[in-house]
Design a protein around this motif. Structure first.
Motif, mmCIF file in Angstrom:
data_model
loop_
_atom_site.group_PDB
_atom_site.id
_atom_site.type_symbol
_atom_site.label_atom_id
_atom_site.label_comp_id
_atom_site.label_asym_id
_atom_site.label_seq_id
_atom_site.Cartn_x
_atom_site.Cartn_y
_atom_site.Cartn_z
ATOM 1 N N THR A 29 0.836 -1.206 0.000
ATOM 2 C CA THR A 29 0.000 0.000 0.000
ATOM 3 C C THR A 29 0.870 1.255 0.000
ATOM 4 O OG1 THR A 29 -0.083 0.036 2.418
ATOM 5 C CG2 THR A 29 -1.875 -1.105 1.298
ATOM 6 N N ARG A 30 0.255 2.332 -0.419
ATOM 7 C CA ARG A 30 0.885 3.663 -0.325
ATOM 8 C C ARG A 30 -0.225 4.709 -0.457
ATOM 9 N NH1 ARG A 30 0.392 0.390 -3.960
ATOM 10 N NH2 ARG A 30 2.585 -0.039 -4.263
ATOM 11 N N VAL A 31 0.133 5.963 -0.091
ATOM 12 C CA VAL A 31 -0.840 7.064 -0.157
ATOM 13 C C VAL A 31 -0.769 7.720 -1.531
ATOM 14 C CG1 VAL A 31 -1.475 9.326 0.801
ATOM 15 C CG2 VAL A 31 -0.733 7.487 2.327
ATOM 16 N N ILE A 32 -1.945 7.903 -2.142
ATOM 17 C CA ILE A 32 -2.024 8.507 -3.482
ATOM 18 C C ILE A 32 -3.170 9.521 -3.486
ATOM 19 C CG2 ILE A 32 -2.626 8.008 -5.923
ATOM 20 C CD1 ILE A 32 0.213 7.032 -5.154
ATOM 21 N N ASP A 33 -2.982 10.634 -4.212
ATOM 22 C CA ASP A 33 -4.030 11.655 -4.304
ATOM 23 C C ASP A 33 -4.955 11.397 -5.496
ATOM 24 O OD1 ASP A 33 -3.046 12.874 -2.093
ATOM 25 O OD2 ASP A 33 -2.140 14.584 -3.135
ATOM 26 N N ILE A 34 -6.252 11.544 -5.235
ATOM 27 C CA ILE A 34 -7.234 11.448 -6.323
ATOM 28 C C ILE A 34 -7.376 12.853 -6.898
ATOM 29 C CG2 ILE A 34 -9.592 10.795 -6.966
ATOM 30 C CD1 ILE A 34 -7.759 8.462 -5.964
ATOM 31 N N PHE A 44 -5.704 9.462 -11.106
ATOM 32 C CA PHE A 44 -4.562 9.761 -10.233
ATOM 33 C C PHE A 44 -3.302 9.698 -11.087
ATOM 34 C CE2 PHE A 44 -3.086 5.388 -9.994
ATOM 35 C CZ PHE A 44 -4.256 4.629 -10.141
ATOM 36 N N LEU A 45 -2.181 10.141 -10.516
ATOM 37 C CA LEU A 45 -0.952 10.067 -11.298
ATOM 38 C C LEU A 45 0.176 9.496 -10.463
ATOM 39 C CD1 LEU A 45 0.886 12.546 -10.143
ATOM 40 C CD2 LEU A 45 -0.327 13.906 -11.820
ATOM 41 N N THR A 46 1.161 9.009 -11.160
ATOM 42 C CA THR A 46 2.383 8.590 -10.478
ATOM 43 C C THR A 46 3.560 8.746 -11.436
ATOM 44 O OG1 THR A 46 3.341 6.918 -9.004
ATOM 45 C CG2 THR A 46 2.296 6.094 -11.017
ATOM 46 N N ALA A 47 4.762 8.628 -10.878
ATOM 47 C CA ALA A 47 5.971 8.781 -11.700
ATOM 48 C C ALA A 47 6.424 7.414 -12.200
ATOM 49 C CB ALA A 47 7.071 9.442 -10.867
ATOM 50 N N GLY A 49 9.161 6.179 -12.482
ATOM 51 C CA GLY A 49 10.271 5.547 -11.751
ATOM 52 C C GLY A 49 9.841 4.777 -10.510
ATOM 53 N N LYS A 50 8.574 4.931 -10.098
ATOM 54 C CA LYS A 50 8.155 4.365 -8.810
ATOM 55 C C LYS A 50 7.754 2.896 -8.918
ATOM 56 C CE LYS A 50 6.527 8.615 -6.686
ATOM 57 N NZ LYS A 50 5.685 9.184 -5.641
ATOM 58 N N ALA A 51 7.905 2.212 -7.766
ATOM 59 C CA ALA A 51 7.457 0.820 -7.679
ATOM 60 C C ALA A 51 5.956 0.736 -7.981
ATOM 61 C CB ALA A 51 7.750 0.268 -6.285
ATOM 62 N N PHE A 52 5.196 1.723 -7.509
ATOM 63 C CA PHE A 52 3.743 1.754 -7.739
ATOM 64 C C PHE A 52 3.428 1.650 -9.239
ATOM 65 C CE2 PHE A 52 -0.190 4.704 -7.704
ATOM 66 C CZ PHE A 52 -1.065 3.648 -7.494
ATOM 67 N N TYR A 53 4.189 2.422 -10.029
ATOM 68 C CA TYR A 53 3.992 2.400 -11.491
ATOM 69 C C TYR A 53 4.232 0.990 -12.039
ATOM 70 C CZ TYR A 53 4.685 3.475 -16.433
ATOM 71 O OH TYR A 53 4.605 3.482 -17.805
HETATM 72 C C1 LIG Z 1 -0.419 13.123 1.136
HETATM 73 C C2 LIG Z 1 0.374 12.336 0.131
HETATM 74 C C3 LIG Z 1 -0.078 12.243 -1.169
HETATM 75 C C4 LIG Z 1 0.634 11.533 -2.127
HETATM 76 N N1 LIG Z 1 0.159 11.452 -3.401
HETATM 77 C C5 LIG Z 1 0.874 10.797 -4.332
HETATM 78 C C6 LIG Z 1 0.391 10.696 -5.670
HETATM 79 O O1 LIG Z 1 -0.677 11.190 -6.018
HETATM 80 N N2 LIG Z 1 1.142 10.000 -6.572
HETATM 81 C C7 LIG Z 1 2.330 9.400 -6.214
HETATM 82 O O2 LIG Z 1 2.969 8.784 -7.079
HETATM 83 N N3 LIG Z 1 2.814 9.489 -4.975
HETATM 84 C C8 LIG Z 1 2.109 10.149 -4.016
HETATM 85 N N4 LIG Z 1 2.584 10.234 -2.745
HETATM 86 C C9 LIG Z 1 3.886 9.626 -2.434
HETATM 87 C C10 LIG Z 1 3.785 8.135 -2.333
HETATM 88 O O3 LIG Z 1 2.921 7.759 -1.271
HETATM 89 C C11 LIG Z 1 5.195 7.553 -2.111
HETATM 90 O O4 LIG Z 1 6.024 7.935 -3.189
HETATM 91 C C12 LIG Z 1 5.220 6.056 -2.019
HETATM 92 O O5 LIG Z 1 6.489 5.713 -1.502
HETATM 93 C C13 LIG Z 1 5.077 5.373 -3.365
HETATM 94 O O6 LIG Z 1 4.910 3.996 -3.174
HETATM 95 P P1 LIG Z 1 5.764 2.901 -3.954
HETATM 96 O O7 LIG Z 1 7.031 2.755 -3.170
HETATM 97 O O8 LIG Z 1 4.904 1.687 -3.940
HETATM 98 O O9 LIG Z 1 6.014 3.437 -5.338
HETATM 99 C C14 LIG Z 1 1.855 10.912 -1.768
HETATM 100 C C15 LIG Z 1 2.302 10.992 -0.447
HETATM 101 C C16 LIG Z 1 1.576 11.698 0.489
HETATM 102 C C17 LIG Z 1 2.086 11.781 1.910
#
Ligand SMILES: Cc1cc2nc3c(=O)[nH]c(=O)nc-3n(C[C@H](O)[C@H](O)[C@H](O)COP(=O)(O)O)c2cc1C
Length: 206
Positions: A29-34, A44-47, A49-53
């Protein structure tokens, strides 16, 4: 409520949610903005380079939960959605930065934004759960052509109207009748009725 209202609460009120993906079969799990919503879902978006992507590209099915703010649990509402995402690249990126100006602090230049891809959660099922009402309110919803799976506890024709289930229900959500009936929108899914029924008249679809 139309499904769009839940998307609106997620994007405008809750905004930051916890998103689960699978990483080699294990939940992460991780925090993501809608960032945006429309009648077709949420964005939503992500980079890249991230594991989430990487997880999204391997398995685009996610589960997310978010909470409204409130002074304690009894003032809060949650929305949970499980469903399918698709990578829509840089589509809607400009709109996202317009609607969420704080994003320009994190990714200030056009060049830095090239790392970002937008994902659309376009099909799924969800639950709205409100602890601020008495009894609680639970609503299930679907979108994008997903089929609503019947879930919860249901009293069948084997009911002898003995009343044991009603006595054990913490939310008083069982209605009396020739055959008793569970008010699904107020049911906690605690299972007390199912456990106590002497006639095996309750089915569990959980
Ligand atoms: C309030 C808050 C909002 C976030 N929103 C996003 C987001 O919209 N997209 C994103 O890629 N990371 C967001 N993050 C950062 C991710 O939670 C963080 O990069 C996380 O380590 C990614 O998970 P991963 O290691 O599975 O890639 C946010 C963090 C916080 C504290």
């Amino acid at each position: 409520m139309s499904v769009e209202i839940y998307f609106k609460i997620l994007a405008n009120e809750i905004h930051s949610v916890v998103v689960a993906t699978l990483n080699k079969g294990l939940p992460t799990t991780r925090v993501i903005d809608i960032m945006l919503y429309d009648k077709n879902g949420i964005y939503f978006l992500t980079a890249k380079g991230k594991a989430f992507y990487e997880h999204l590209k391997t398995n685009p099915y996610i589960s997310l939960s978010g909470l409204t703010s409130g002074s304690d649990s009894m003032q809060r509402k949650s929305i949970t959605i499980s469903g399918y995402t698709k990578d829509i690249g840089s589509q809607k990126l400009e709109e996202i930065f317009k609607k969420n100006p704080y994003m320009a602090d994190i990714y200030p230049s056009k060049e830095s934004r090239m790392a970002l891809n937008v994902f659309h959660l376009y099909k799924g099922q969800g639950e709205y759960f409100d602890l601020s009402t008495k009894p609680i309110t639970r609503t299930n919803f679907v979108f994008g052509g997903e089929e609503l799976k019947k879930s919860g506890y249901f009293i069948t024709e084997n009911c002898k109207a003995c009343g044991k289930c009603k006595e054990k229900c913490p939310q008083s959500c069982i209605e009396i009748g020739k055959i008793y009936k569970i008010n699904q929108e107020q049911c906690l899914h605690c299972g007390n009725c199912y456990e106590i029924c002497p006639n095996e008249a309750i089915v569990k679809l959980i």
